[in-house]
Design a protein around this motif. Structure first.
Motif, PDB file in Angstrom:
ATOM      1  N   GLY A  69      37.145   0.307   1.278  1.00  0.00           N
ATOM      2  CA  GLY A  69      36.111  -0.559   1.848  1.00  0.00           C
ATOM      3  C   GLY A  69      34.814  -0.357   1.112  1.00  0.00           C
ATOM      4  O   GLY A  69      34.779   0.193   0.005  1.00  0.00           O
ATOM      5  N   THR A  70      33.727  -0.777   1.720  1.00  0.00           N
ATOM      6  CA  THR A  70      32.404  -0.668   1.105  1.00  0.00           C
ATOM      7  C   THR A  70      31.481   0.090   2.047  1.00  0.00           C
ATOM      8  O   THR A  70      31.288  -0.312   3.199  1.00  0.00           O
ATOM      9  CB  THR A  70      31.807  -2.052   0.816  1.00  0.00           C
ATOM     10  OG1 THR A  70      32.711  -2.774  -0.038  1.00  0.00           O
ATOM     11  CG2 THR A  70      30.452  -1.933   0.146  1.00  0.00           C
ATOM     12  N   ALA A  71      30.926   1.182   1.542  1.00  0.00           N
ATOM     13  CA  ALA A  71      29.972   1.960   2.326  1.00  0.00           C
ATOM     14  C   ALA A  71      28.560   1.463   2.054  1.00  0.00           C
ATOM     15  O   ALA A  71      28.254   1.015   0.936  1.00  0.00           O
ATOM     16  CB  ALA A  71      30.088   3.439   1.981  1.00  0.00           C
ATOM     17  N   PRO A  72      27.666   1.515   3.030  1.00  0.00           N
ATOM     18  CA  PRO A  72      26.280   1.101   2.803  1.00  0.00           C
ATOM     19  C   PRO A  72      25.577   2.059   1.851  1.00  0.00           C
ATOM     20  O   PRO A  72      26.046   3.193   1.644  1.00  0.00           O
ATOM     21  CB  PRO A  72      25.661   1.141   4.201  1.00  0.00           C
ATOM     22  CG  PRO A  72      26.534   2.049   4.989  1.00  0.00           C
ATOM     23  CD  PRO A  72      27.901   1.922   4.421  1.00  0.00           C
ATOM     24  N   PRO A  73      24.466   1.652   1.249  1.00  0.00           N
ATOM     25  CA  PRO A  73      23.733   2.535   0.337  1.00  0.00           C
ATOM     26  C   PRO A  73      23.401   3.872   1.003  1.00  0.00           C
ATOM     27  O   PRO A  73      22.988   3.929   2.162  1.00  0.00           O
ATOM     28  CB  PRO A  73      22.459   1.745   0.031  1.00  0.00           C
ATOM     29  CG  PRO A  73      22.845   0.314   0.228  1.00  0.00           C
ATOM     30  CD  PRO A  73      23.828   0.327   1.368  1.00  0.00           C
ATOM     31  N   GLY A  74      23.620   4.946   0.255  1.00  0.00           N
ATOM     32  CA  GLY A  74      23.333   6.276   0.770  1.00  0.00           C
ATOM     33  C   GLY A  74      24.461   6.900   1.552  1.00  0.00           C
ATOM     34  O   GLY A  74      24.306   8.015   2.084  1.00  0.00           O
TER      35      GLY A  74
END
Length: 500
Positions: A193-198
């Motif tokens: 999936g895609t994790a948010p920045p940081g």
């Protein structure tokens, strides 16, 4: 499919659950404590030495129909009565009460009931590999409570039970980057999936996440953890319960699970994670050097959160497709002992040839890893996959679980050899041999096993083939006395190789 000898047509679900739960408990009692009386006929009679009680059972690899003698007659024991009998015997035998084990035995039987009901309503997977992984209603044949699920309510664990043909999406979490602990090749996790920045992506088992709900509340509140939904695909729990397989990604993930299953709380313990890469590298190199079709499913790395290091750990394991021989179908070895639709040992028309092929695939890599590379595989039934060709003939063995593997000199050669003999011969080959002989009466599997072992030039082999005994793990006494689950204790068992 369920084992025929434990499922007479007239049986109720409760009677079937009693039979499934009693068989491994009886195996333990007869192996570790009871004394068989001489000349006791077709239904052997056993004396329980501490209480003096007499017990008889229908013999076989899954003993059944226990009866106790009293007031001049034999009296049938249900599972609950059997647990009471075992508890009385072990209290006198050891001088300790057994802690939670009697409750776990009852929990195991109740879990079997729930699994049988759920299984009757569920649809088995079409994939024969998944069917084999999800076939284990009995489970460990020499454990007193193999299906215990921590005593929690059925609704908490049944949606994640392999035996109920469960499949489910994984929860996706984001861990703040300054709170991440990891090692190894974790690209497969980042691709989920895609994790948010940081943040870094961390999948979680939904059952484990529910168990940790209160403990993790502060981390969600202050932003160290965030929820990112679920995977767009389902994962299928394997026989190990906390290890899942995602067919669409050809990926295995192993999670912590704060539940006692057989001998241990199934966490990914810090000390095991910290040595994971060293051990996995040693095993990977050993298999790469072999002139063999055998394969090792590498545990490539782990990721977790520093504030919940063990609780949230997830381990990334190789999938199947990059290791399988062309057109071969992988199957869990433990599934052969339980039976499932399409199981090759039951279907083969030439059991001698099938068994010789099985031995050729499974035995050499385990012995070569030990002798040539100092690697002790935990080559038991649940850690071994056997790939078969279109005719059902074994053509390849695949091994897994760096957490259970050992390397010399972390353990001595003698201790490593004893562990290998227990896992490979007692836990694994003995069970497959017995299941095959049960399907094909008249088959004697031990001469072929003896020949296969004798082909290998290890200094320990002559003693193994001449010894009157093999090491049998004492799971009942180990659990009753509260010993550490990793502290294996062995007692001598008759060695069929010595006369095979």
């Amino acid at each position: 499919m369920d084992r025929v000898d434990l499922k007479p047509p007239a049986d109720t679900v409760g009677q079937r659950a009693d039979a499934y739960a009693a068989a491994p408990l009886l195996n333990c009692l007869l192996r570790e404590v009871a004394e068989q009386l001489p000349d006791s006929g077709r239904r052997p009679v056993h004396r329980l030495p501490a209480t003096g009680r007499l017990l008889r059972v229908r013999p076989g690899r899954r003993p059944a129909d226990p009866e106790v003698y009293g007031a001049g007659a034999w009296h049938r024991l249900g599972h609950t009565e059997l647990v009471k009998l075992v508890a009385e015997e072990l209290l006198r035998h050891t001088g300790v009460s057994g802690g939670d084990l009697p409750a776990e035995m009852i929990d195991s039987r109740e879990a079997v009931t729930a699994l049988l009901v759920a299984r009757a309503r569920a649809t088995a997977p079409e994939d024969p590999y998944l069917r084999s992984e999800q076939s284990l209603i009995t489970g460990h044949p020499f454990h007193p409570a193999p299906k215990a699920r921590g005593g929690g309510p059925v609704a908490a664990w049944l949606p994640y039970a392999p035996e109920a043909h469960a499949h489910f999406p994984l929860v996706l979490l984001g861990v703040r980057e300054d709170q991440v602990a990891e090692e190894g090749d974790l690209r497969a996790l980042d691709a989920l999936g895609t994790a948010p920045p940081g943040y870094r992506l961390l999948p979680a088992h939904p059952w484990q996440l529910a168990l940790l709900d209160r403990d993790l509340a502060p981390a969600f509140a202050d932003g160290r953890l965030v929820r990112l939904g679920t995977t767009a695909f389902d994962a299928w729990p394997t026989a190990a319960v906390r290890t899942v397989y995602a067919p669409r990604r050809d990926l295995f993930l192993k999670f912590s699970l704060d539940v006692r299953i057989t001998n241990d709380i199934r966490r990914l313990w810090r000390h095991d994670l910290l040595k994971l890469r060293r051990i996995d590298t040693a095993v990977t190199q050993a298999f790469a050097a072999m002139d063999s079709p055998a394969a090792w499913l590498s545990d490539r790395g782990y990721r977790t959160a520093v504030f919940a290091f063990e609780e949230l750990a997830v381990l990334v394991r190789d999938g199947l497709r990059g290791h399988l021989r062309p057109a071969a179908t992988p199957l869990l070895a433990a599934g052969f002992t339980e039976g499932f639709e399409g199981s090759p040992p039951a279907a083969t028309a030439d059991p001698d040839a099938w068994w010789e092929a099985y031995l050729r695939q499974v035995v050499p890599p385990a012995l070569t890893a030990f002798h040539d590379h100092g690697v002790v595989l935990e080559a038991h039934l649940q850690n071994t996959l056997v790939a078969v060709d279109a005719a059902g003939t074994p053509v390849q063995a695949l091994f897994r679980d760096a957490e259970g593997a050992k390397v010399l000199p972390d353990v001595s050669r003698a201790a490593g050899w004893e562990r290998l003999v227990y896992c490979l011969v007692v836990n694994h080959l003995s069970e497959i041999a017995a299941a095959l002989a049960e399907h094909h009466p008249g088959l004697d599997p031990w001469p072929a096993a003896r020949r296969e072992l004798a082909r290998h030039d290890l200094p320990e082999i002559p003693a193994l083939l001449a010894s009157p005994t093999l090491p049998g793990k004492t799971n009942l006494l180990l659990r009753w006395t509260g010993a550490d689950g990793a502290d294996a204790r062995y007692l001598p068992l008759p060695n069929p190789l010595a006369t095979g």
